[in-house]
Design a protein around this motif. Sequence first.
Motif, mmCIF file in Angstrom:
data_model
loop_
_atom_site.group_PDB
_atom_site.id
_atom_site.type_symbol
_atom_site.label_atom_id
_atom_site.label_comp_id
_atom_site.label_asym_id
_atom_site.label_seq_id
_atom_site.Cartn_x
_atom_site.Cartn_y
_atom_site.Cartn_z
ATOM 1 N N GLN A 16 2.901 7.176 -3.452
ATOM 2 C CA GLN A 16 3.972 7.799 -4.219
ATOM 3 C C GLN A 16 5.331 7.420 -3.653
ATOM 4 O OE1 GLN A 16 4.329 9.789 -6.890
ATOM 5 N NE2 GLN A 16 2.173 9.917 -7.456
ATOM 6 N N GLY A 17 6.261 7.115 -4.534
ATOM 7 C CA GLY A 17 7.640 6.865 -4.146
ATOM 8 C C GLY A 17 8.556 7.858 -4.814
ATOM 9 N N ALA A 18 9.844 7.682 -4.654
ATOM 10 C CA ALA A 18 10.814 8.605 -5.244
ATOM 11 C C ALA A 18 10.744 8.604 -6.763
ATOM 12 C CB ALA A 18 12.226 8.239 -4.783
ATOM 13 N N LYS A 19 10.274 7.473 -7.345
ATOM 14 C CA LYS A 19 10.210 7.360 -8.800
ATOM 15 C C LYS A 19 8.774 7.315 -9.312
ATOM 16 C CE LYS A 19 14.606 4.843 -8.956
ATOM 17 N NZ LYS A 19 15.296 3.592 -9.377
ATOM 18 N N GLY A 20 7.843 7.835 -8.517
ATOM 19 C CA GLY A 20 6.444 7.858 -8.938
ATOM 20 C C GLY A 20 5.610 6.853 -8.170
ATOM 21 N N GLU A 21 4.484 6.453 -8.765
ATOM 22 C CA GLU A 21 3.567 5.521 -8.108
ATOM 23 C C GLU A 21 4.252 4.178 -7.863
ATOM 24 O OE1 GLU A 21 0.524 5.921 -7.041
ATOM 25 O OE2 GLU A 21 0.059 7.912 -7.817
ATOM 26 N N ARG A 22 4.056 3.631 -6.667
ATOM 27 C CA ARG A 22 4.587 2.310 -6.348
ATOM 28 C C ARG A 22 3.510 1.275 -6.706
ATOM 29 N NH1 ARG A 22 6.220 4.945 -1.319
ATOM 30 N NH2 ARG A 22 4.501 3.871 -0.299
ATOM 31 N N GLY A 35 1.371 0.467 2.354
ATOM 32 C CA GLY A 35 2.212 1.479 1.731
ATOM 33 C C GLY A 35 2.714 2.523 2.707
ATOM 34 N N GLN A 36 1.908 2.824 3.743
ATOM 35 C CA GLN A 36 2.317 3.823 4.730
ATOM 36 C C GLN A 36 3.517 3.367 5.553
ATOM 37 O OE1 GLN A 36 1.596 6.878 4.567
ATOM 38 N NE2 GLN A 36 -0.178 7.367 5.831
ATOM 39 N N ARG A 37 3.763 2.065 5.586
ATOM 40 C CA ARG A 37 4.897 1.579 6.374
ATOM 41 C C ARG A 37 6.210 2.192 5.894
ATOM 42 N NH1 ARG A 37 8.470 -2.762 6.591
ATOM 43 N NH2 ARG A 37 7.746 -3.650 4.624
ATOM 44 N N TRP A 38 6.300 2.547 4.622
ATOM 45 C CA TRP A 38 7.527 3.149 4.100
ATOM 46 C C TRP A 38 7.762 4.557 4.635
ATOM 47 C CZ3 TRP A 38 5.264 0.510 -0.557
ATOM 48 C CH2 TRP A 38 5.914 -0.697 -0.827
ATOM 49 N N ALA A 39 6.736 5.155 5.223
ATOM 50 C CA ALA A 39 6.903 6.513 5.743
ATOM 51 C C ALA A 39 7.988 6.578 6.811
ATOM 52 C CB ALA A 39 5.579 7.033 6.305
ATOM 53 N N ILE A 40 8.143 5.509 7.587
ATOM 54 C CA ILE A 40 9.154 5.562 8.640
ATOM 55 C C ILE A 40 10.557 5.549 8.046
ATOM 56 C CG2 ILE A 40 9.374 3.061 9.081
ATOM 57 C CD1 ILE A 40 9.414 3.822 12.105
ATOM 58 N N GLU A 41 10.732 4.937 6.877
ATOM 59 C CA GLU A 41 12.040 5.000 6.215
ATOM 60 C C GLU A 41 12.350 6.436 5.810
ATOM 61 O OE1 GLU A 41 14.070 2.598 6.187
ATOM 62 O OE2 GLU A 41 12.718 0.977 6.801
ATOM 63 N N SER A 65 -11.621 -4.171 6.043
ATOM 64 C CA SER A 65 -10.794 -5.208 5.402
ATOM 65 C C SER A 65 -10.990 -5.245 3.899
ATOM 66 C CB SER A 65 -11.109 -6.578 6.021
ATOM 67 O OG SER A 65 -10.754 -6.600 7.375
ATOM 68 N N ARG A 66 -11.009 -4.073 3.286
ATOM 69 C CA ARG A 66 -11.070 -3.977 1.833
ATOM 70 C C ARG A 66 -9.650 -3.905 1.287
ATOM 71 N NH1 ARG A 66 -15.267 -0.253 3.439
ATOM 72 N NH2 ARG A 66 -17.336 -1.071 2.929
ATOM 73 N N LEU A 67 -9.471 -4.450 0.104
ATOM 74 C CA LEU A 67 -8.138 -4.544 -0.466
ATOM 75 C C LEU A 67 -7.480 -3.168 -0.569
ATOM 76 C CD1 LEU A 67 -5.914 -6.254 -1.716
ATOM 77 C CD2 LEU A 67 -7.061 -6.017 -3.934
ATOM 78 N N LYS A 68 -8.182 -2.168 -1.089
ATOM 79 C CA LYS A 68 -7.587 -0.845 -1.264
ATOM 80 C C LYS A 68 -7.146 -0.251 0.063
ATOM 81 C CE LYS A 68 -9.733 0.673 -5.597
ATOM 82 N NZ LYS A 68 -10.576 1.718 -6.240
ATOM 83 N N THR A 69 -7.951 -0.435 1.082
ATOM 84 C CA THR A 69 -7.606 0.105 2.401
ATOM 85 C C THR A 69 -6.349 -0.554 2.950
ATOM 86 O OG1 THR A 69 -9.937 0.548 2.872
ATOM 87 C CG2 THR A 69 -8.437 0.449 4.754
ATOM 88 N N LEU A 70 -6.285 -1.869 2.866
ATOM 89 C CA LEU A 70 -5.134 -2.595 3.395
ATOM 90 C C LEU A 70 -3.871 -2.283 2.610
ATOM 91 C CD1 LEU A 70 -6.907 -6.016 4.029
ATOM 92 C CD2 LEU A 70 -6.329 -4.273 5.730
ATOM 93 N N VAL A 71 -3.998 -2.117 1.308
ATOM 94 C CA VAL A 71 -2.843 -1.745 0.485
ATOM 95 C C VAL A 71 -2.325 -0.366 0.898
ATOM 96 C CG1 VAL A 71 -2.148 -1.070 -1.850
ATOM 97 C CG2 VAL A 71 -3.419 -3.197 -1.486
ATOM 98 N N ALA A 72 -3.244 0.557 1.140
ATOM 99 C CA ALA A 72 -2.831 1.901 1.555
ATOM 100 C C ALA A 72 -2.080 1.867 2.883
ATOM 101 C CB ALA A 72 -4.056 2.804 1.662
ATOM 102 N N VAL A 73 -2.531 1.051 3.822
ATOM 103 C CA VAL A 73 -1.845 0.936 5.114
ATOM 104 C C VAL A 73 -0.468 0.298 4.925
ATOM 105 C CG1 VAL A 73 -1.919 -0.081 7.418
ATOM 106 C CG2 VAL A 73 -4.025 0.815 6.378
#
Length: 404
Positions: free
Chosen positions: A258-264, A317-323, A307-315
């Motif tokens: 989730q982002g400020a404008k919904g799903e990223r 995406g978590q990088r934005w949490a520090i922002e 090393s599944r695509l969904k798992t790696l995408v989720a990780v």
Amino acid sequence: MEKTIRGWKDELMRAHQRMGDLFARCEVRGRSLAYLEGLLSGCERKNGWQVAECVGDASPYGMQYLLGRARWDADALQARLSEYVQGRLGSPDAVLILDETGFLKKGSHSAGVQRQYSGTAGRIENSQVGVFLGYAGKRGYVLLDRALYLPQQWAEDGARRRAAGIPDQIEFQTKPMLGRQMLERAFQSGVSCGWVAGDEVYGRDSKLRRWLEARRQPYVLAVAADQRLWRQDMRQHRVDALADQLPGRAWKRLSAGQGAKGERLYDWALMPWAGCEGWEHALLVRRSLEAEPEYAFYFTYAGKKQSRLKTLVAVAGQRWAIESAFQMAKGECGLDHYEVRHWQGWYRHITLSMLALAVLAALRAGEKKTFRQEGSPQRTGNPAFARFRAAQRLARPGTSSALV
């Protein structure tokens, strides 16, 4: 209502009690608690004058003494902060995130200040740069560790170093080197995590990547478009050129959270390129949905089951949490409101601000849990601040509410 507010005040007291023995003198211990409350207050600027005024002090000298001459160790406080975060927000699949943020400054005397690129401003500005380690899990996100980046010209200028109080043992270190030291501290203190993430500054550093691989530590690290990979033809290829060769069936549309404008939402593709003993290296590619898409690239390292695509995408995406953590720490906890120039003062203010943020993250996590148990709709925004400030208004006039 009063019982609920008292519970919110108690969280700050519990957090501070874990740190209290680090302050040998009771006056300094009380001052540190008042400073935390000032950082959590609604005052417009969280500098020495306004924090002092907020907690009922007649002058800022007590707060200045806390950040300057008082005897206590900011690194020891950071270690206790890690323990607090582990106890209140720890999660085995959490992500440790490396990133930096700029602190715009005037003049040339503040430790480490110079004209350098600041992500905060998006351009070269006169600033200090802090490298941070964020922690993002299911229960919340915080800033876990910090290091003030010391440019090489500062490291080589003895007179400037002495004037800014920079310890003799501090040498020039790159941002990835500082990041590795913070990761080492986190691992040694037993912080639970599943992944390490970071932007291109850290992803392009092969020494950092090899160090993580030697520890069997999974990571998702961003790399630049001109990063090169060896392929079966024994030639190096740019990652953006490799992405251009991917067939249409390789792409899958997934949300990075989730982002400020919904799903990223982005299109993603995964290209494994090496494997050994059940672990796999891969190139993860993100493509935006515009007519003229933008691309982002990541090197990943993980066990094959991870090393599944969904798992790696989720990780990724978590990088934005520090922002989000930077935004909250600066906007609500005074991370960038300091007026200190010396090395020690920077570390003391920043660490106390990080602790204030962790308290709010713990409060927010508790509120989410209560809403789930009661079946209440989730509130938007961050009600932690409203509740905490309500607690402050119940305090006696001119008295720090945390000390009531």
